[in-house]
Scaffold this active site. Structure first.
Site, PDB file in Angstrom:
ATOM      1  N   SER A 134       0.826  -1.293   0.119  1.00  0.00           N
ATOM      2  CA  SER A 134       0.108  -0.235  -0.081  1.00  0.00           C
ATOM      3  C   SER A 134       0.669   1.242   0.167  1.00  0.00           C
ATOM      4  O   SER A 134       2.210   1.093   0.379  1.00  0.00           O
ATOM      5  CB  SER A 134      -0.848  -0.121   1.465  1.00  0.00           C
ATOM      6  N   TYR A 147      -2.437   0.339  10.496  1.00  0.00           N
ATOM      7  CA  TYR A 147      -2.254  -0.045   9.066  1.00  0.00           C
ATOM      8  C   TYR A 147      -1.068   0.301   8.433  1.00  0.00           C
ATOM      9  O   TYR A 147      -0.328  -0.640   7.696  1.00  0.00           O
ATOM     10  CB  TYR A 147      -3.397   0.505   8.254  1.00  0.00           C
TER      11      TYR A 147
HETATM   12  C1  8X3 Z   1      -4.948   1.445   0.892  1.00  0.00           C
HETATM   13  C2  8X3 Z   1      -4.607   2.854   0.749  1.00  0.00           C
HETATM   14  O1  8X3 Z   1      -4.912   5.457   1.447  1.00  0.00           O
HETATM   15  O2  8X3 Z   1      -6.350   3.637   2.483  1.00  0.00           O
HETATM   16  O3  8X3 Z   1      -4.096   0.540   1.049  1.00  0.00           O
HETATM   17  O4  8X3 Z   1      -4.023   3.601   3.219  1.00  0.00           O
HETATM   18  S1  8X3 Z   1      -4.646   4.106   2.162  1.00  0.00           S
END
Ligand code: 8X3
Length: 248
Positions: A134, A147
């Site tokens: 990502s 994340y």
């Molecule tokens: C997804 C992109 O912008 O939500 O992996 O982190 S974001």
């Protein structure tokens, strides 16, 4: 030449399912892997892929999957796509369990499947490991700590693995998507809150799953001496994680 066989994780929706469709269209033999058997069955009916129902956080599931797939024949490519985000909270306020879950799926799950299929990928004589990371693995943003940390670890894993596999004939390809509007990514992140999920993509033309499937398929179909190390793919209106130009 025998057909090339790709295994795609997280294949029941979004980027994973789009990648299955795209690779089948390119003439690959594809095994779609995910937890949800019914969705896999629908995809198999639609495009004629093979399926295997497995949770990549389970040692037993992954061992059973590898046993079945390798008994069927060679595996040439693994697309590690399973994973996702949970929550949008500051680090001060986030639940530790969400960090553990995001690390377990995005990072340890990817390592688990990669380790298990690595002997088959090496034996194929032309192996490919794609890791869907990502832009969050390249740039921090507020409220995305768990994340961002997991995806940063996945990026580090891709880099390390590429070094460790240099000279083995196995390519390691990292694809780093920015904002991709899929049915489930933001919905899962916001635990089913459709309005919050939709708001993420309001006023821009986000990427769609097929844009990333296209990038994956392009990287996989370069001549095998060409390794696309890393590809960062964003919608035009997303200059950075915290810089999005939205229409009024
Ligand atoms: C997804 C992109 O912008 O939500 O992996 O982190 S974001």
């Amino acid at each position: 030449m025998t057909e090339l066989h790709a295994v795609v994780t997280g294949a029941s929706s979004g980027i994973g399912a789009a990648t299955v469709r795209r690779l089948i269209a390119e003439g690959w033999d594809v095994t779609a892997v995910a937890r949800r058997a019914e969705r896999l069955a629908d995809l198999a009916k639609e495009v004629g892929c093979a399926t295997f129902t497995a949770d990549i956080t389970s040692d037993d599931d992954v061992a059973a999957m590898v046993a079945e797939l390798t008994a069927r024949g060679p595996v040439h490519a693994l697309v590690n796509n399973a994973g996702g985000a949970i929550g949008m909270d500051t680090i001060a306020a986030s639940e530790l369990d969400t960090w553990t879950q995001q690390y377990a799926t995005n990072v340890v799950g990817t390592v688990r499947v990669t380790q298990a299929l690595l002997p088959a990928l090496r034996d194929s004589g032309r192996g490919d490991i794609v890791i869907v990371t990502s832009t969050a693995g390249h740039e921090a943003y507020e409220n995305g700590g768990g994340y961002v940390a997991a995806k940063t670890a996945e990026v580090a894993m891709a880099r390390t693995l590429r070094l460790e596999l240099t000279g083995t004939g196995v390519r390691v390809i990292e694809i780093a998507p920015g904002m991709v509007h899929t049915e489930e990514f933001s919905l899962n992140r916001f635990e089913g809150d459709q309005a919050r999920a939709d708001a993420v993509y309001q006023g821009i033309d986000p990427l769609v799953a097929d844009d990333i499937a296209d990038a994956i398929s392009w990287a996989l179909t370069r001549p095998h001496h060409v390794n696309i190390d890393q590809m960062v793919v964003r919608p035009r209106e997303q200059g950075g994680a915290s810089k999005v130009a939205r229409r009024a």
